[in-house]
Write a protein that holds these residues in place. Structure first.
Motif, PDB file in Angstrom:
ATOM      1  N   GLU A 125     104.893 101.886  31.869  1.00 37.95           N
ATOM      2  CA  GLU A 125     104.343 102.280  33.172  1.00 37.95           C
ATOM      3  C   GLU A 125     103.031 103.051  33.078  1.00 37.95           C
ATOM      4  OE1 GLU A 125     107.087 106.356  33.576  1.00 37.95           O
ATOM      5  OE2 GLU A 125     107.425 104.630  34.893  1.00 37.95           O
ATOM      6  N   VAL A 126     102.549 103.373  31.907  1.00 33.72           N
ATOM      7  CA  VAL A 126     101.314 104.149  31.795  1.00 33.72           C
ATOM      8  C   VAL A 126     100.085 103.260  31.612  1.00 33.72           C
ATOM      9  CG1 VAL A 126     102.617 106.052  30.796  1.00 33.72           C
ATOM     10  CG2 VAL A 126     101.396 104.478  29.284  1.00 33.72           C
ATOM     11  N   LEU A 127     100.278 101.956  31.735  1.00 32.23           N
ATOM     12  CA  LEU A 127      99.212 101.024  31.385  1.00 32.23           C
ATOM     13  C   LEU A 127      99.179  99.857  32.361  1.00 32.23           C
ATOM     14  CD1 LEU A 127      97.130 100.336  29.060  1.00 32.23           C
ATOM     15  CD2 LEU A 127      99.001  99.070  27.972  1.00 32.23           C
ATOM     16  N   TYR A 128      97.979  99.362  32.652  1.00 31.96           N
ATOM     17  CA  TYR A 128      97.800  98.061  33.293  1.00 31.96           C
ATOM     18  C   TYR A 128      97.486  97.038  32.207  1.00 31.96           C
ATOM     19  CZ  TYR A 128      97.250 100.473  37.805  1.00 31.96           C
ATOM     20  OH  TYR A 128      97.451 101.243  38.925  1.00 31.96           O
ATOM     21  N   GLU A 129      98.099  95.863  32.298  1.00 29.68           N
ATOM     22  CA  GLU A 129      97.774  94.739  31.425  1.00 29.68           C
ATOM     23  C   GLU A 129      97.632  93.515  32.323  1.00 29.68           C
ATOM     24  OE1 GLU A 129      99.923  94.292  27.706  1.00 29.68           O
ATOM     25  OE2 GLU A 129     100.781  96.303  27.947  1.00 29.68           O
ATOM     26  N   GLN A 162      94.754 108.401  23.675  1.00 29.81           N
ATOM     27  CA  GLN A 162      95.501 109.660  23.506  1.00 29.81           C
ATOM     28  C   GLN A 162      96.190 110.067  24.801  1.00 29.81           C
ATOM     29  OE1 GLN A 162      96.263 110.904  20.778  1.00 29.81           O
ATOM     30  NE2 GLN A 162      94.600 111.481  19.426  1.00 29.81           N
ATOM     31  N   ARG A 163      95.555 109.854  25.946  1.00 31.60           N
ATOM     32  CA  ARG A 163      96.177 110.194  27.225  1.00 31.60           C
ATOM     33  C   ARG A 163      97.380 109.296  27.491  1.00 31.60           C
ATOM     34  NH1 ARG A 163      90.938 110.683  28.859  1.00 31.60           N
ATOM     35  NH2 ARG A 163      90.946 108.753  30.083  1.00 31.60           N
ATOM     36  N   ARG A 164      97.241 107.995  27.194  1.00 29.33           N
ATOM     37  CA  ARG A 164      98.376 107.083  27.373  1.00 29.33           C
ATOM     38  C   ARG A 164      99.546 107.509  26.487  1.00 29.33           C
ATOM     39  NH1 ARG A 164      94.585 102.495  27.176  1.00 29.33           N
ATOM     40  NH2 ARG A 164      95.315 101.948  25.093  1.00 29.33           N
ATOM     41  N   TRP A 165      99.221 107.855  25.251  1.00 35.22           N
ATOM     42  CA  TRP A 165     100.258 108.240  24.288  1.00 35.22           C
ATOM     43  C   TRP A 165     100.980 109.503  24.765  1.00 35.22           C
ATOM     44  CZ3 TRP A 165     102.194 105.434  20.509  1.00 35.22           C
ATOM     45  CH2 TRP A 165     102.960 106.043  19.515  1.00 35.22           C
ATOM     46  N   ALA A 166     100.235 110.472  25.246  1.00 38.63           N
ATOM     47  CA  ALA A 166     100.836 111.725  25.717  1.00 38.63           C
ATOM     48  C   ALA A 166     101.708 111.496  26.946  1.00 38.63           C
ATOM     49  CB  ALA A 166      99.743 112.740  26.024  1.00 38.63           C
ATOM     50  N   LYS A 167     101.294 110.581  27.831  1.00 37.16           N
ATOM     51  CA  LYS A 167     102.072 110.313  29.040  1.00 37.16           C
ATOM     52  C   LYS A 167     103.380 109.609  28.718  1.00 37.16           C
ATOM     53  CE  LYS A 167     100.175 109.044  32.884  1.00 37.16           C
ATOM     54  NZ  LYS A 167      99.370 108.308  33.883  1.00 37.16           N
ATOM     55  N   GLU A 208      96.667 105.782  36.041  1.00 29.67           N
ATOM     56  CA  GLU A 208      96.610 107.200  36.364  1.00 29.67           C
ATOM     57  C   GLU A 208      96.982 107.419  37.833  1.00 29.67           C
ATOM     58  OE1 GLU A 208      95.818 109.236  33.949  1.00 29.67           O
ATOM     59  OE2 GLU A 208      94.489 108.186  32.551  1.00 29.67           O
ATOM     60  N   ASP A 209      97.222 108.667  38.179  1.00 30.23           N
ATOM     61  CA  ASP A 209      97.420 109.041  39.579  1.00 30.23           C
ATOM     62  C   ASP A 209      96.039 109.329  40.159  1.00 30.23           C
ATOM     63  OD1 ASP A 209      98.289 109.860  42.033  1.00 30.23           O
ATOM     64  OD2 ASP A 209      99.041 111.814  41.355  1.00 30.23           O
ATOM     65  N   SER A 210      95.337 108.257  40.540  1.00 32.65           N
ATOM     66  CA  SER A 210      93.962 108.394  41.018  1.00 32.65           C
ATOM     67  C   SER A 210      93.714 107.417  42.163  1.00 32.65           C
ATOM     68  CB  SER A 210      92.965 108.100  39.890  1.00 32.65           C
ATOM     69  OG  SER A 210      93.000 106.729  39.548  1.00 32.65           O
ATOM     70  N   GLU A 211      92.686 107.689  42.928  1.00 35.61           N
ATOM     71  CA  GLU A 211      92.334 106.811  44.039  1.00 35.61           C
ATOM     72  C   GLU A 211      91.929 105.433  43.530  1.00 35.61           C
ATOM     73  OE1 GLU A 211      91.906 105.245  47.668  1.00 35.61           O
ATOM     74  OE2 GLU A 211      92.808 107.192  47.154  1.00 35.61           O
ATOM     75  N   ASP A 212      91.194 105.379  42.419  1.00 34.83           N
ATOM     76  CA  ASP A 212      90.797 104.090  41.854  1.00 34.83           C
ATOM     77  C   ASP A 212      92.011 103.238  41.486  1.00 34.83           C
ATOM     78  OD1 ASP A 212      88.062 104.039  42.107  1.00 34.83           O
ATOM     79  OD2 ASP A 212      87.674 104.911  40.130  1.00 34.83           O
ATOM     80  N   CYS A 213      93.020 103.860  40.891  1.00 34.28           N
ATOM     81  CA  CYS A 213      94.216 103.107  40.507  1.00 34.28           C
ATOM     82  C   CYS A 213      95.004 102.650  41.732  1.00 34.28           C
ATOM     83  CB  CYS A 213      95.098 103.924  39.566  1.00 34.28           C
ATOM     84  SG  CYS A 213      94.427 104.034  37.880  1.00 34.28           S
ATOM     85  N   ARG A 214      95.030 103.474  42.774  1.00 28.39           N
ATOM     86  CA  ARG A 214      95.697 103.039  44.004  1.00 28.39           C
ATOM     87  C   ARG A 214      94.958 101.854  44.609  1.00 28.39           C
ATOM     88  NH1 ARG A 214      96.982 108.585  44.028  1.00 28.39           N
ATOM     89  NH2 ARG A 214      94.955 109.222  44.872  1.00 28.39           N
ATOM     90  N   ARG A 215      93.643 101.868  44.560  1.00 32.34           N
ATOM     91  CA  ARG A 215      92.866 100.726  45.055  1.00 32.34           C
ATOM     92  C   ARG A 215      93.099  99.489  44.199  1.00 32.34           C
ATOM     93  NH1 ARG A 215      87.475 101.956  44.107  1.00 32.34           N
ATOM     94  NH2 ARG A 215      86.965  99.965  45.103  1.00 32.34           N
ATOM     95  N   LEU A 216      93.239  99.689  42.884  1.00 35.35           N
ATOM     96  CA  LEU A 216      93.513  98.561  41.998  1.00 35.35           C
ATOM     97  C   LEU A 216      94.884  97.954  42.310  1.00 35.35           C
ATOM     98  CD1 LEU A 216      92.811  96.753  39.606  1.00 35.35           C
ATOM     99  CD2 LEU A 216      93.680  98.534  38.075  1.00 35.35           C
ATOM    100  N   GLU A 217      95.873  98.785  42.612  1.00 34.61           N
ATOM    101  CA  GLU A 217      97.194  98.275  42.996  1.00 34.61           C
ATOM    102  C   GLU A 217      97.084  97.378  44.226  1.00 34.61           C
ATOM    103  OE1 GLU A 217     100.132  98.759  41.580  1.00 34.61           O
ATOM    104  OE2 GLU A 217      99.904 100.509  40.272  1.00 34.61           O
TER     105      GLU A 217
END
Length: 288
Positions: A201-205, A132-137, A176-185
């Motif tokens: 752009e709202v998803l990692y695959e 639902q969050r991905r869909w809304a974004k 997401e705009d989060s520290e975990d996602c920045r670390r994943l990048e």
């Protein structure tokens, strides 16, 4: 007679392969199948033209759409199956990579895609919330879908050991705009053996770098004995470009990303949600 042709009514009918992305391409505006799409695929199959879905979706997510039996390219090319669901091509993620991601990012809502199901350490309700969050974004209204149907192939509340016991082909995760996602990048940039090829752009695959839709469709065409000039590919996203690079007959809806439209041999009318299945029928007539 060539293996890729059949005799019908005293004339040779070429065997064709149409490989198509789903969301924004073959599916309708509701991201679903409908009567025109499904009956069109069945009609094409009777005319010796196979329609292969070529998608980032997993096996279970495709099953929920009600497609007739046919070849499939799944998880952005990490897995290709023939009409009998036999593996034609596969490029799984190394188990060490899967373990490292789980250990480094225990709080990220990873979805681990296998040949027949999707595993997650999240609960069913958390899985629905992530969707639902991905869909809304994406700028769309809240989707009230049949989640029991949509996620029928999901196995929730899995342990680390249960996940590592399976062969994993692709990992999905909310971006997401989060520290975990920045670390994943940062982690992704340091690991060229894997690639992130999201549909938006709202998803990692995340999949093996050796897995592409283009190579999987090429393997499928070879398995079926169909030459490249009797293959047409359809897509709207960056993860479809590998198909366009390998096959001369390439088609993108006008709603596709600019890079994809530029690479296509023809741009279709994106305002018509059935433009892809109708183009396939047109090509079947032209190439007969």
């Amino acid at each position: 007679m060539n293996l890729y042709a059949i005799l019908k009514g005293g004339t040779i009918m070429k065997q064709l392969l149409f490989a198509s992305d789903l969301d924004g391409t073959l599916l309708n505006a509701a991201h679903e199948t409908d009567e025109e799409i499904l009956t069109g695929m069945q009609e094409l199959a009777r005319q010796n033209a196979a329609v292969a879905v070529s998608t980032g979706r997993s096996v279970s997510m495709c099953r929920s759409l009600g497609f007739p039996p046919g070849p499939k390219v799944l998880m952005n090319g990490a897995l290709a199956l023939d009409a009998q669901d036999q593996v034609v091509y596969d490029q799984p993620l190394p188990a060490a990579i899967v373990a490292e991601l789980m250990d480094l990012f225990p709080d990220l809502p990873f979805e681990f895609c296998t040949t027949d199901c999707t595993l997650t350490r999240q609960s069913r309700q958390e899985t629905i919330g992530n969707f639902q969050r991905r869909w809304a974004k994406r700028g769309k209204p809240r989707r009230n879908a049949d989640f029991d149907k949509m996620f029928q192939g999901h196995r929730n509340d899995q342990t680390r050991e249960q996940i590592l016991d399976q062969t994993i082909y692709k990992i999905n995760c909310n971006r997401e705009d989060s520290e975990d996602c920045r670390r994943l990048e940062t982690w992704l940039a340091a690991h060229p053996e894997v690639v992130n090829t999201p549909s938006d752009e709202v998803l990692y695959e995340i999949s093996a770098a050796s897995a592409t839709k283009g190579l999987a469709v090429q393997a499928l065409a070879g398995h079926l004995g169909i030459p490249h000039d009797q293959v047409a590919v359809f897509g709207d996203g960056i993860n479809d470009l590998s198909m366009f690079e390998l096959f001369a007959h390439s088609y993108a809806p006008s709603t596709g990303q600019p890079e994809v439209q530029a690479a296509a041999s023809e741009v279709l009318d994106g305002s018509d949600e059935h433009c892809v299945i109708r183009k396939m029928k047109e090509l079947r007539e032209q190439w007969q």
